[in-house]
Design a protein around this motif. Sequence first.
Motif, PDB file in Angstrom:
ATOM      1  N   UNK A  38       0.782  -1.218   0.000  1.00  0.00           N
ATOM      2  CA  UNK A  38       0.000   0.000   0.000  1.00  0.00           C
ATOM      3  C   UNK A  38       0.814   1.269   0.000  1.00  0.00           C
ATOM      4  N   UNK A  39       2.123   1.212  -0.107  1.00  0.00           N
ATOM      5  CA  UNK A  39       2.868   2.452  -0.214  1.00  0.00           C
ATOM      6  C   UNK A  39       4.168   2.424   0.547  1.00  0.00           C
ATOM      7  N   UNK A  40       5.282   2.754  -0.108  1.00  0.00           N
ATOM      8  CA  UNK A  40       6.598   2.677   0.521  1.00  0.00           C
ATOM      9  C   UNK A  40       6.907   3.908   1.370  1.00  0.00           C
ATOM     10  N   UNK A  41       6.209   4.064   2.491  1.00  0.00           N
ATOM     11  CA  UNK A  41       6.483   5.148   3.423  1.00  0.00           C
ATOM     12  C   UNK A  41       6.877   4.510   4.750  1.00  0.00           C
ATOM     13  N   UNK A  42       8.169   4.346   4.980  1.00  0.00           N
ATOM     14  CA  UNK A  42       8.592   3.678   6.212  1.00  0.00           C
ATOM     15  C   UNK A  42       8.156   4.390   7.472  1.00  0.00           C
ATOM     16  N   UNK A  43       8.125   5.742   7.434  1.00  0.00           N
ATOM     17  CA  UNK A  43       7.799   6.463   8.654  1.00  0.00           C
ATOM     18  C   UNK A  43       7.367   7.878   8.347  1.00  0.00           C
ATOM     19  N   UNK A  44       6.478   8.407   9.200  1.00  0.00           N
ATOM     20  CA  UNK A  44       6.099   9.814   9.182  1.00  0.00           C
ATOM     21  C   UNK A  44       6.260  10.354  10.595  1.00  0.00           C
ATOM     22  N   UNK A  45       6.929  11.516  10.696  1.00  0.00           N
ATOM     23  CA  UNK A  45       7.198  12.137  11.990  1.00  0.00           C
ATOM     24  C   UNK A  45       6.413  13.443  12.082  1.00  0.00           C
TER      25      UNK A  45
END
Length: 360
Positions: free
Chosen positions: A288-295
Amino acid sequence: RGKLQGWCEDGNQIVSTSGLSSLTRVQRSFVLNNVAATVTIYLHGTVTIATLYSDMAGTSTANPFVAASSGQWFAYLDQGSYDVVFSGAGIASPFTLSDLRISPIVSGEDFGPIGTANDSATIQSATNSLGSTGGTVLFPFGTYSIATTIVKPRNVIWQGVGVFTGTKLLWTPSTGTAIVEADGNNIVNPSGQIAQMPGGFRDMMIVGPGYTTSAVGILEGGDPANVIVPSTHRGERTHWENIIVQGFADGVRYGNNTYGVEYTSVRITDNNNGINVPSNITTDGFNGGPIPASFYGGLFNNNHNSSILLDVGFGVWRFFGTGFEYSGPIRNSKNNTLEFHGCLLEKNDLVDVGIAGPFI
């Protein structure tokens, strides 16, 4: 898991003495010849016998069972909704207490002593008691020493009472991993993406023995070595809020299948690497989407080798209003995309190699 308890009694009852019946109706306890009523507990709205325990640790006990001769009864059950049926002991027709509920919130103090040299077993028991549906473990004010690794699934929240003077989890060994947040669930939402999990950490400090040791604070996801947890376990889509991770070789280490983690007001400080994404991890296609992390907010402060060590190129790292103060750089040799939105950069080399992505 929680406790249901009460008395074998019912209201609006007539009392008979020496053949005479009372005109006033009363609340009556049902104990006949020093034998109390039989208690049977069902899953709510069914005739399915519930699983009962004699303690919070999960020691199995019989269902149905006879209450104490005083008329008192109790049982421990996993979270859910239950019907309690009373029979025998002079009860003309069995009656039911319906839809009694066990909350998915437990306190670590319910499962054993706190404040020992190693509170790991107590915390693990509290976490396990929530079963496959998950819930919340409450950590009241104090310091909890942990000396053996605790595994927490992603549908369990650890809820403290605040950082600094609130809840502190103290990892005492100079080696090993304090906490693993991972499980084997692969829950997919209707759009085909991995569903957001309600777990994570809230309002607590997780403190290690120092950045010069080899200790790891939190392993998020499957263990590539297949030792602590299976390598196929997952660590994606959890939420951390208002926590501090401090004093480890790696404050946070990414394991297999870890992405979509949200960090809100998280402070990662005084580690060798704030977050380490090592080269030996694998992922199964991001689901569903290559976003390892959001801060969101938060701070990287005084991490000695790197704020984030990225030895795998697998996605977009997003920072919104995050501070980087006197901290090692983001070592981005694999050209991950880095997005900085309104961030504070003070007294550190933010990115040493491989910068890709906007400063906004």
